[in-house]
Enzyme design. Structure first.
Site, PDB file in Angstrom:
ATOM      1  N   VAL A 144      -2.051 -10.576  -3.558  1.00 13.37           N
ATOM      2  CA  VAL A 144      -2.402  -9.169  -3.425  1.00 13.37           C
ATOM      3  C   VAL A 144      -2.445  -8.872  -1.932  1.00 13.37           C
ATOM      4  O   VAL A 144      -3.115  -9.577  -1.165  1.00 13.37           O
ATOM      5  CB  VAL A 144      -3.757  -8.850  -4.083  1.00 13.37           C
ATOM      6  CG1 VAL A 144      -4.129  -7.390  -3.840  1.00 13.37           C
ATOM      7  CG2 VAL A 144      -3.709  -9.141  -5.577  1.00 13.37           C
ATOM      8  N   LYS A 145      -1.723  -7.848  -1.519  1.00 13.69           N
ATOM      9  CA  LYS A 145      -1.669  -7.503  -0.095  1.00 13.69           C
ATOM     10  C   LYS A 145      -2.782  -6.513   0.250  1.00 13.69           C
ATOM     11  O   LYS A 145      -2.885  -5.454  -0.359  1.00 13.69           O
ATOM     12  CB  LYS A 145      -0.311  -6.896   0.262  1.00 13.69           C
ATOM     13  CG  LYS A 145       0.835  -7.874   0.177  1.00 13.69           C
ATOM     14  CD  LYS A 145       2.181  -7.208   0.452  1.00 13.69           C
ATOM     15  CE  LYS A 145       2.444  -7.042   1.921  1.00 13.69           C
ATOM     16  NZ  LYS A 145       3.841  -6.594   2.170  1.00 13.69           N
ATOM     17  N   ILE A 146      -3.573  -6.885   1.239  1.00 18.21           N
ATOM     18  CA  ILE A 146      -4.631  -6.019   1.749  1.00 18.21           C
ATOM     19  C   ILE A 146      -4.383  -5.803   3.233  1.00 18.21           C
ATOM     20  O   ILE A 146      -4.193  -6.774   3.974  1.00 18.21           O
ATOM     21  CB  ILE A 146      -6.025  -6.650   1.532  1.00 18.21           C
ATOM     22  CG1 ILE A 146      -6.334  -6.771   0.039  1.00 18.21           C
ATOM     23  CG2 ILE A 146      -7.111  -5.835   2.230  1.00 18.21           C
ATOM     24  CD1 ILE A 146      -7.664  -7.436  -0.267  1.00 18.21           C
TER      25      ILE A 146
END
Length: 376
Positions: A144-146
């Site tokens: 998951v890209k944050i």
């Protein structure tokens, strides 16, 4: 250039310890076998996505029409439809990379999906959507890209502490990179205290390269001196090399060694934005000049094919460059190019750009849902 020679060039890059990831994903490439071919013949071991990529994929093809019809019939809203379409693509890509994931012990075979960029200044909602994306895709080999905004840092720590693997994106400055690495270590320590197996948690830190040169070159052009002109096209590489120096320092401390003994993995540096923006520069320079064991280079397909054809690979091009890289950034400061102002500007612009792409993606999905509704 023969096909075999081109493939060998990518094999050589991989042999130097650089994981080759593709910065692109579309349902069309999943269905027509293009992505599978890149995995099978071009040493591609991962994929990254972002709102801009998904906006382009949905706007350019009819591959999503059938799904939009089902979603329209179910009365889905735009945000839900966006999540449904993007998570389906990421899940399918993750399944395609499952063998790579197993073969590399979980290091590669990764597919990234980004949280809604409109949440980049909202820690709690970022955490909430990270959980949603992680559970919806439901594959162990996703990231998951944050974004590495100030508000994103505690979200990174919280997600890691819950066992969610994270690709931290939009890193421009060395100080922010250090904060990102610290957020990862904080998350691992919390996960350890919660009894979570650290060996199942992975992370990469996406350090952007070419955009640094684009912004600094613009400022150097305004100075109009020979010294300024001579520094063009060098800052992005120097900045990334110093980030790798920081990585080596952070992941050799007693704090890290204790986590590693408990099964934790380093947060690998990832070179992002490696497509050359200025045609005056060699089109493979953000690959050639950042070769070092233990990193990821995520490339647009055009850059990857250029690397396959004519990369100038010379082994490790990072170690031994730290002093020179620091001098270059100091020289820029003396000329009046503020590093802090440049990196702050780039972060703000990147968030705005991804928000705009998300809006375009939402508009595309809105139109597709409307067409599907009319067709019914």
């Amino acid at each position: 250039m023969t096909e075999n020679t081109a493939t060998d060039r990518l094999a050589e890059l991989s042999g130097h310890g650089v994981s080759i990831w593709l910065d692109d994903l579309s349902r069309g490439h999943l269905r027509d076998g293009v992505l599978a071919d890149l995995v099978g013949t071009k040493h591609v071991v991962g994929v990254t996505t972002n709102p801009t990529i998904f906006a382009g994929a949905l706007a350019k093809a009819h591959d999503y029409d059938e799904q939009m019809g089902v979603l329209a019939a179910a009365g889905s809203g735009v945000d839900d439809a966006v999540i449904a379409a993007t998570t389906d693509d990421v899940r399918d890509a993750a399944d395609l990379f499952a063998d790579v994931y197993q073969r590399t012990g979980g290091q590669d075979g990764r597919v990234s999906i980004e949280v809604d960029p409109r949440l980049s200044k909202d820690t709690d909602k970022t955490i909430e959507q990270a959980r949603l994306l992680w559970s919806t895709v439901d594959r162990p080999n996703i990231f998951v890209k944050i974004p590495a905004t100030k508000e994103g840092l505690p979200a990174i720590t919280k997600a890691i502490s819950e066992g969610i693997s994270i690709n931290v994106t939009l890193i421009f400055s060395l100080d922010r990179y250090r904060a990102v690495a610290n957020a990862y270590l904080d998350g691992l320590e919390l996960a350890q205290r919660a009894g979570i197996d650290l060996s199942g948690i992975r992370s990469v830190a996406s350090f952007f390269v070419s955009r640094v040169d684009t912004e600094i070159d613009k400022r150097l052009d305004a100075i109009r001196t020979d010294e300024a002109k001579a520094l063009k096209g060098k800052a992005g590489i120097a900045n990334a090399r110093l980030a790798f120096q920081a990585f080596e320092e952070i992941f050799s401390t007693p704090r890290w060694e204790e986590l590693a003994a408990a099964g934790a993995h380093v947060q690998r540096p990832l070179w992002a934005s490696t497509g050359v923006k200025d045609p005056a520069y060699p089109d493979t320079m953000y690959v050639d000049e950042l070769v070092v064991d233990g990193v990821v280079n995520t490339m647009p397909e055009k850059t990857m094919r250029a690397v396959a054809d004519h990369a100038n690979l010379r082994g490790d091009t990072v170690h031994g460059t730290y002093e020179e890289s620091r001098r270059l950034l100091d020289q820029l400061e003396r000329l009046g190019v503020s590093y802090t102002d440049v990196t702050d500007t780039l972060e703000e612009e990147a968030v705005v750009k991804f928000e705009k792409s998300w809006a375009e993606l939402a508009d595309t999905v809105t139109a597709a849902l409307a067409r599907a509704g009319v067709a019914r």
